[in-house]
Design a protein around this motif. Structure first.
Motif: not given
Length: 347
Positions: A152, A155, A159, A239
């Motif tokens: 993860y 997430d 970003s 991503r």
């Protein structure tokens, strides 16, 4: 306030403080690490999660991700210390720590006290993300939710962070981490040392290999084993390719069909094996903790060494404390900042 209510309030405060101390008290204490400074040749950088959003992918900043918990904290601290000690530009290294929300504040205090000059940020990992997806494995330590946090990272991290190096908490770096950071991933999402001589079939059960639907996942690839304790990851490509969902898919398959025996490693092999940018073996001299059952002593693999990794059951700090170390554990010991309790008081 009536006297009785005052007494109740005092009792509640005392209980809260006692609980707080008992929770924090199980964390080890460490000596303060020395400050490591950049040389004149190092570019000046300033980093924060907010600045990363405004100025994404500054190539002069090295981003390293690790997990933090009470059990492996001693190993994590040694790993951080080793990175800083050998880095050519230590002030340009940023650590991204993933921790359970319930322990994050205590862990932050320990890290800040041990490394007062360290650039780091702690991100909260919710164990509920994986609790219903984890299958039991051959070693209980492999079943902890935090072992799956690496799935993860895209997430959890800002970003603007394009690339990270992921390190397990049972390794030390004995070379300049910038060399690993600079590898060209080309079209790949993940870079790691591959071991194509390893028996790849042993990482999955006969039920997996007898099912053509499962084995078709490797079609068009020549899968090789790689150890997920050291990975260079392009988070943007991750991503874009929705690789978290692909890894979760295999975890769901495992819950139903039992296609492997290890923890979080096999899903990575299913998704990435045969599609990994090869990194020199020197960057993961793994297996120094022995196998997952006995943790017996092992020797180094032939060749140069930039990173020593005690993957397996045996951890160097436990073997050193038990006075039964393996020969290579002496290489880990100089990076151990653990503050041993003294038999004598200063008073």
């Amino acid at each position: 306030m009536p006297p009785r209510r005052q007494i109740v309030v005092v009792i509640l405060v005392v209980v809260a403080v006692a609980v707080r101390l008992s929770v924090a008290g199980d964390l080890p204490e460490f000596r303060e690490a020395p400050a490591f400074r950049n040389g004149r040749e190092c570019p000046r950088t300033a980093w924060s999660p907010a600045s990363q959003e405004k100025n994404p992918h500054d190539p002069s900043i090295i981003h390293i991700a690790m997990t933090l918990d009470a059990t492996y904290l001693r190993g994590s601290v040694a790993g951080v210390f080793s990175v800083l000690q050998h880095a050519s530009c230590p002030e340009n290294v940023v650590f991204h720590f993933i921790a359970d929300r319930r322990r994050a504040a205590d862990l932050r205090r320990v890290v800040a006290a041990t490394f007062p000059y360290l650039k780091f940020h702690i991100y909260h990992f919710d164990p509920n993300l994986v609790l219903g997806k984890i299958s039991y494995s051959i070693r209980r330590a492999l079943d902890q939710p935090l072992n799956y946090a690496r799935i993860y990272f895209p997430d959890l991290l800002p970003s603007g962070v394009r690339r990270i190096i992921y390190f397990d908490s049972d390794l030390i770096v004995v070379d300049d981490v910038a060399k690993l950071w600079r590898i060209d991933l080309k079209r790949h999402v993940v870079g790691a040392p591959e071991y194509c001589h390893a028996n790849f079939t042993s990482y999955f059960t006969p039920k997996f290999w007898s099912n053509p639907v499962f084995t078709a996942s490797f079609r068009g690839r020549r899968p090789c084993y790689f150890n997920t304790g050291v990975m260079v990851i392009d988070l943007w490509k991750w991503r874009e390719g929705k690789f978290t969902e692909k890894l979760e898919h295999w975890m769901k398959v495992q819950k139903r069909y039992r296609i492997y025996e290890l923890g979080s490693l096999p899903p990575f092999l299913l998704v990435f094996a045969g599609d990994v940018e090869r990194v020199e073996h020197r960057w993961n001299q793994h297996g120094l903790g022995g196998d997952n059952l006995e943790g017996l002593c092992r020797n180094l693999h032939p060749g140069p060494v930039s990173l020593l990794h005690w993957s397996g059951k045996g951890k160097p700090w436990l073997r050193l404390d038990s006075k039964k170390p393996c020969p290579l554990d002496s290489l880990w010991a100089p990076y151990d900042l653990f503050r041993h309790s003294s038999l004598f008081s200063d008073s």
